[in-house]
Design a protein around this motif. Sequence first.
Motif, PDB file in Angstrom:
ATOM      1  N   ARG A 124       0.799  -1.070  -0.014  1.00 34.71           N
ATOM      2  CA  ARG A 124       0.001   0.024   0.114  1.00 34.71           C
ATOM      3  C   ARG A 124       0.847   1.252   0.030  1.00 34.71           C
ATOM      4  O   ARG A 124       0.441   2.337  -0.324  1.00 34.71           O
ATOM      5  CB  ARG A 124      -0.961  -0.077   1.215  1.00 34.71           C
ATOM      6  N   GLU A 125       2.214   1.029   0.199  1.00 33.27           N
ATOM      7  CA  GLU A 125       3.016   2.373   0.429  1.00 33.27           C
ATOM      8  C   GLU A 125       3.495   2.763  -0.857  1.00 33.27           C
ATOM      9  O   GLU A 125       3.817   4.079  -0.957  1.00 33.27           O
ATOM     10  CB  GLU A 125       4.263   1.895   1.188  1.00 33.27           C
ATOM     11  N   GLY A 126       3.362   2.214  -1.871  1.00 35.11           N
ATOM     12  CA  GLY A 126       3.712   2.615  -3.086  1.00 35.11           C
ATOM     13  C   GLY A 126       3.231   1.796  -4.371  1.00 35.11           C
ATOM     14  O   GLY A 126       2.474   0.905  -4.105  1.00 35.11           O
ATOM     15  N   PRO A 127       3.127   2.681  -5.365  1.00 36.89           N
ATOM     16  CA  PRO A 127       2.351   2.279  -6.632  1.00 36.89           C
ATOM     17  C   PRO A 127       3.142   0.840  -7.355  1.00 36.89           C
ATOM     18  O   PRO A 127       4.278   0.810  -7.138  1.00 36.89           O
ATOM     19  CB  PRO A 127       2.245   3.307  -7.639  1.00 36.89           C
ATOM     20  N   VAL A 128       2.201  -0.005  -7.836  1.00 36.15           N
ATOM     21  CA  VAL A 128       2.948  -1.053  -8.639  1.00 36.15           C
ATOM     22  C   VAL A 128       2.405  -1.105 -10.002  1.00 36.15           C
ATOM     23  O   VAL A 128       1.093  -0.679 -10.259  1.00 36.15           O
ATOM     24  CB  VAL A 128       2.207  -2.321  -8.044  1.00 36.15           C
ATOM     25  N   ASP A 129       3.057  -1.255 -10.898  1.00 32.88           N
ATOM     26  CA  ASP A 129       2.847  -0.970 -12.287  1.00 32.88           C
ATOM     27  C   ASP A 129       2.502  -2.365 -12.917  1.00 32.88           C
ATOM     28  O   ASP A 129       1.592  -2.577 -13.957  1.00 32.88           O
ATOM     29  CB  ASP A 129       4.028  -0.422 -13.127  1.00 32.88           C
ATOM     30  N   ALA A 158      -2.894  -9.433  -8.565  1.00 29.26           N
ATOM     31  CA  ALA A 158      -2.787  -8.576  -9.728  1.00 29.26           C
ATOM     32  C   ALA A 158      -4.266  -7.977  -9.951  1.00 29.26           C
ATOM     33  O   ALA A 158      -4.205  -6.728 -10.294  1.00 29.26           O
ATOM     34  CB  ALA A 158      -2.151  -9.210 -10.830  1.00 29.26           C
ATOM     35  N   ARG A 159      -5.350  -8.762  -9.901  1.00 24.36           N
ATOM     36  CA  ARG A 159      -6.681  -8.121 -10.114  1.00 24.36           C
ATOM     37  C   ARG A 159      -6.887  -7.271  -9.144  1.00 24.36           C
ATOM     38  O   ARG A 159      -7.621  -6.269  -9.286  1.00 24.36           O
ATOM     39  CB  ARG A 159      -7.538  -9.425 -10.240  1.00 24.36           C
ATOM     40  N   ARG A 160      -6.560  -7.397  -7.906  1.00 20.69           N
ATOM     41  CA  ARG A 160      -6.851  -6.463  -6.713  1.00 20.69           C
ATOM     42  C   ARG A 160      -6.240  -5.272  -6.993  1.00 20.69           C
ATOM     43  O   ARG A 160      -6.737  -4.218  -6.461  1.00 20.69           O
ATOM     44  CB  ARG A 160      -6.537  -7.084  -5.251  1.00 20.69           C
ATOM     45  N   LEU A 161      -4.881  -5.133  -7.595  1.00 14.71           N
ATOM     46  CA  LEU A 161      -4.369  -4.131  -7.683  1.00 14.71           C
ATOM     47  C   LEU A 161      -4.683  -3.369  -9.217  1.00 14.71           C
ATOM     48  O   LEU A 161      -4.204  -2.139  -9.346  1.00 14.71           O
ATOM     49  CB  LEU A 161      -2.726  -4.267  -7.631  1.00 14.71           C
ATOM     50  N   GLY A 162      -5.283  -4.186  -9.975  1.00 11.73           N
ATOM     51  CA  GLY A 162      -5.649  -3.594 -11.257  1.00 11.73           C
ATOM     52  C   GLY A 162      -4.450  -3.280 -11.982  1.00 11.73           C
ATOM     53  O   GLY A 162      -4.303  -2.532 -12.827  1.00 11.73           O
ATOM     54  N   PHE A 204      -6.431 -24.095 -10.780  1.00  9.24           N
ATOM     55  CA  PHE A 204      -6.630 -22.618 -11.430  1.00  9.24           C
ATOM     56  C   PHE A 204      -5.795 -22.381 -12.563  1.00  9.24           C
ATOM     57  O   PHE A 204      -5.552 -21.274 -13.141  1.00  9.24           O
ATOM     58  CB  PHE A 204      -6.261 -21.616 -10.126  1.00  9.24           C
ATOM     59  N   ARG A 205      -5.131 -23.574 -13.181  1.00 10.83           N
ATOM     60  CA  ARG A 205      -4.170 -23.037 -14.304  1.00 10.83           C
ATOM     61  C   ARG A 205      -4.877 -22.691 -15.404  1.00 10.83           C
ATOM     62  O   ARG A 205      -4.498 -21.705 -16.177  1.00 10.83           O
ATOM     63  CB  ARG A 205      -3.268 -24.544 -14.675  1.00 10.83           C
ATOM     64  N   ARG A 206      -6.067 -23.135 -15.697  1.00 12.18           N
ATOM     65  CA  ARG A 206      -6.993 -22.659 -16.922  1.00 12.18           C
ATOM     66  C   ARG A 206      -7.310 -21.305 -16.775  1.00 12.18           C
ATOM     67  O   ARG A 206      -7.452 -20.496 -17.495  1.00 12.18           O
ATOM     68  CB  ARG A 206      -8.145 -23.602 -16.990  1.00 12.18           C
ATOM     69  N   GLN A 207      -7.695 -21.036 -15.427  1.00 11.14           N
ATOM     70  CA  GLN A 207      -8.038 -19.346 -15.004  1.00 11.14           C
ATOM     71  C   GLN A 207      -6.882 -18.600 -15.222  1.00 11.14           C
ATOM     72  O   GLN A 207      -7.034 -17.601 -15.947  1.00 11.14           O
ATOM     73  CB  GLN A 207      -8.585 -19.345 -13.577  1.00 11.14           C
ATOM     74  N   LEU A 208      -5.684 -19.018 -15.050  1.00 15.94           N
ATOM     75  CA  LEU A 208      -4.287 -18.271 -15.157  1.00 15.94           C
ATOM     76  C   LEU A 208      -4.266 -18.139 -16.741  1.00 15.94           C
ATOM     77  O   LEU A 208      -3.826 -17.041 -17.345  1.00 15.94           O
ATOM     78  CB  LEU A 208      -3.183 -19.025 -14.619  1.00 15.94           C
ATOM     79  N   ALA A 209      -4.557 -19.162 -17.468  1.00 19.62           N
ATOM     80  CA  ALA A 209      -4.472 -19.189 -18.919  1.00 19.62           C
ATOM     81  C   ALA A 209      -5.033 -18.122 -19.546  1.00 19.62           C
ATOM     82  O   ALA A 209      -4.998 -17.425 -20.329  1.00 19.62           O
ATOM     83  CB  ALA A 209      -4.630 -20.405 -19.545  1.00 19.62           C
ATOM     84  N   ARG A 210      -6.428 -18.177 -19.169  1.00 15.22           N
ATOM     85  CA  ARG A 210      -7.409 -17.211 -19.509  1.00 15.22           C
ATOM     86  C   ARG A 210      -7.247 -15.722 -19.051  1.00 15.22           C
ATOM     87  O   ARG A 210      -7.450 -14.838 -19.927  1.00 15.22           O
ATOM     88  CB  ARG A 210      -8.959 -17.612 -18.841  1.00 15.22           C
ATOM     89  N   ASP A 211      -6.959 -15.540 -17.805  1.00 16.26           N
ATOM     90  CA  ASP A 211      -6.669 -14.186 -17.239  1.00 16.26           C
ATOM     91  C   ASP A 211      -5.347 -13.663 -17.225  1.00 16.26           C
ATOM     92  O   ASP A 211      -5.355 -12.266 -16.995  1.00 16.26           O
ATOM     93  CB  ASP A 211      -7.294 -14.066 -16.127  1.00 16.26           C
ATOM     94  N   GLY A 212      -4.310 -14.335 -17.271  1.00 20.00           N
ATOM     95  CA  GLY A 212      -3.017 -13.926 -17.376  1.00 20.00           C
ATOM     96  C   GLY A 212      -2.825 -13.104 -18.503  1.00 20.00           C
ATOM     97  O   GLY A 212      -3.262 -13.317 -19.563  1.00 20.00           O
ATOM     98  N   ASP A 213      -1.884 -12.032 -18.376  1.00 22.90           N
ATOM     99  CA  ASP A 213      -1.759 -11.264 -19.404  1.00 22.90           C
ATOM    100  C   ASP A 213      -0.647 -11.369 -20.479  1.00 22.90           C
ATOM    101  O   ASP A 213      -0.814 -11.294 -21.865  1.00 22.90           O
ATOM    102  CB  ASP A 213      -1.295  -9.776 -18.946  1.00 22.90           C
ATOM    103  N   LEU A 249       1.912  -3.069 -20.734  1.00 19.00           N
ATOM    104  CA  LEU A 249       1.320  -2.026 -20.075  1.00 19.00           C
ATOM    105  C   LEU A 249       0.628  -1.121 -21.192  1.00 19.00           C
ATOM    106  O   LEU A 249      -0.391  -0.581 -20.656  1.00 19.00           O
ATOM    107  CB  LEU A 249       2.229  -1.099 -19.359  1.00 19.00           C
ATOM    108  N   LYS A 250       0.885  -1.201 -22.356  1.00 19.36           N
ATOM    109  CA  LYS A 250       0.276  -0.355 -23.296  1.00 19.36           C
ATOM    110  C   LYS A 250      -1.075  -1.270 -23.874  1.00 19.36           C
ATOM    111  O   LYS A 250      -1.697  -0.635 -24.562  1.00 19.36           O
ATOM    112  CB  LYS A 250       1.228   0.076 -24.417  1.00 19.36           C
ATOM    113  N   GLY A 251      -0.975  -2.432 -23.515  1.00 19.43           N
ATOM    114  CA  GLY A 251      -1.964  -3.177 -24.180  1.00 19.43           C
ATOM    115  C   GLY A 251      -1.973  -4.074 -25.412  1.00 19.43           C
ATOM    116  O   GLY A 251      -2.748  -4.174 -25.986  1.00 19.43           O
ATOM    117  N   VAL A 252      -0.440  -4.023 -25.958  1.00 22.11           N
ATOM    118  CA  VAL A 252      -0.087  -4.243 -27.147  1.00 22.11           C
ATOM    119  C   VAL A 252      -0.163  -5.948 -27.251  1.00 22.11           C
ATOM    120  O   VAL A 252      -0.862  -6.411 -28.289  1.00 22.11           O
ATOM    121  CB  VAL A 252       1.279  -3.922 -27.631  1.00 22.11           C
ATOM    122  N   CYS A 253       0.241  -6.519 -26.248  1.00 18.00           N
ATOM    123  CA  CYS A 253       0.359  -8.140 -26.056  1.00 18.00           C
ATOM    124  C   CYS A 253      -1.063  -8.668 -25.725  1.00 18.00           C
ATOM    125  O   CYS A 253      -1.864  -7.949 -24.975  1.00 18.00           O
ATOM    126  CB  CYS A 253       1.635  -8.652 -25.175  1.00 18.00           C
TER     127      CYS A 253
END
Length: 370
Positions: free
Chosen positions: A70-75, A92-96, A129-138, A366-370
């Motif tokens: 909580r003390e610093g931003p995470v990118d 990652a989802r909690r931090l967006g 949760f491996r399928r969830q990771l495959a679906r939701d991981g960036d 971060l730019k959403g290219v991948c």
Amino acid sequence: MFKFSEPFITQQAQALTHFEPVYIGRKLLGRAPEGARYLSLDCSQGTVARGHQTVNALTRYPGAYVRLLREGPVDIIHAHFGVDAVYALPLARRLGVPLVTTFHGFDATTNRKGLLTSGSPAWYHYLLFRRQLARDGDLFLCVSDYIRDRVLALGFPEERTFVHYTGIDSALIPPRSPVGGAKKIVHVARLVEKKGTRYLILAFKELLREMPDCELEIIGEGPLERELKDLVDSLTLNGKVNFLGSLPHETVLTRLTGASVLALPSIQAATGDMEGLGMVLLEAAAMGIPLVGTHHGGIPEVIVHGETGFLVEEKSVTNLKKYLLELVADDEINVRMGLNAKVMVQDRFEMKCQSKVLERIYKSVLKGVC
């Protein structure tokens, strides 16, 4: 965090120039790099720390990590090993923020039975949760072409799964000792079935018949240590085979400088576990030490047969002995292949180059290219 056997994680992170790494994990197992910022659930005291660790291990609930951060931003979050990534995903989802995952080996090759019989809650969660990771991981990075093929076979999306070599910093690798002195084969590995240590010991026994002044040095520890030491006793190899246990990374590199050959005769374990690449191969090659390994996993992406060393079939004691003997008996071949290995590392696996690639990957995510 900071296991002796995983220096490649901090080496990669410390080489970044446009991103500041912050290490997070459930428990400290070693020393952090000097000046590095790290956050661990160990930071709490006594039963509080154990409570946070247990809740996270059993439920993947990320609340304790959210409070630490909580003390610093995470990118961006970069999880090493798919097993850890299923825990990083809720955070990652909690931090967006985006989640990048690197697959190293066992997380791509261990079969369902191996995961279920491990006794580890983390491995159970990975299977669930491996399928969830495959679906939701960036984005998904793999340490070799072989591991990418295995990750794709698990159902991960081809368009978001890439090979990225971890790399090593050749400038930090000590020079090799002059060739021509004592003959020493070095094996650096966790003492588990996958590393093929048993077959190396058997091959070394045969090699001694033709080169009795050679020695074998085994660096690492693991569940098979007692069994392997008993094998050495039964073959009357005491004094010729030396078990040094687990050593700090800097000490491992120092021991490697005196090696005639680095041997990694890995095999496919009963659980399906296979070698992703073998970072120690790159470190030895960067010193100019020739390599002997198996046609297995990602090893052929480092060892070019007849150029940087030799490849043998899994469990082939006869051929393993043959090629080890060739490299310890012939200094000319040894030096030539060692120099080839050094050039190969500088051309394909240099840390500065690979870190620049990684930072471009981060920016594209971060730019959403991948």
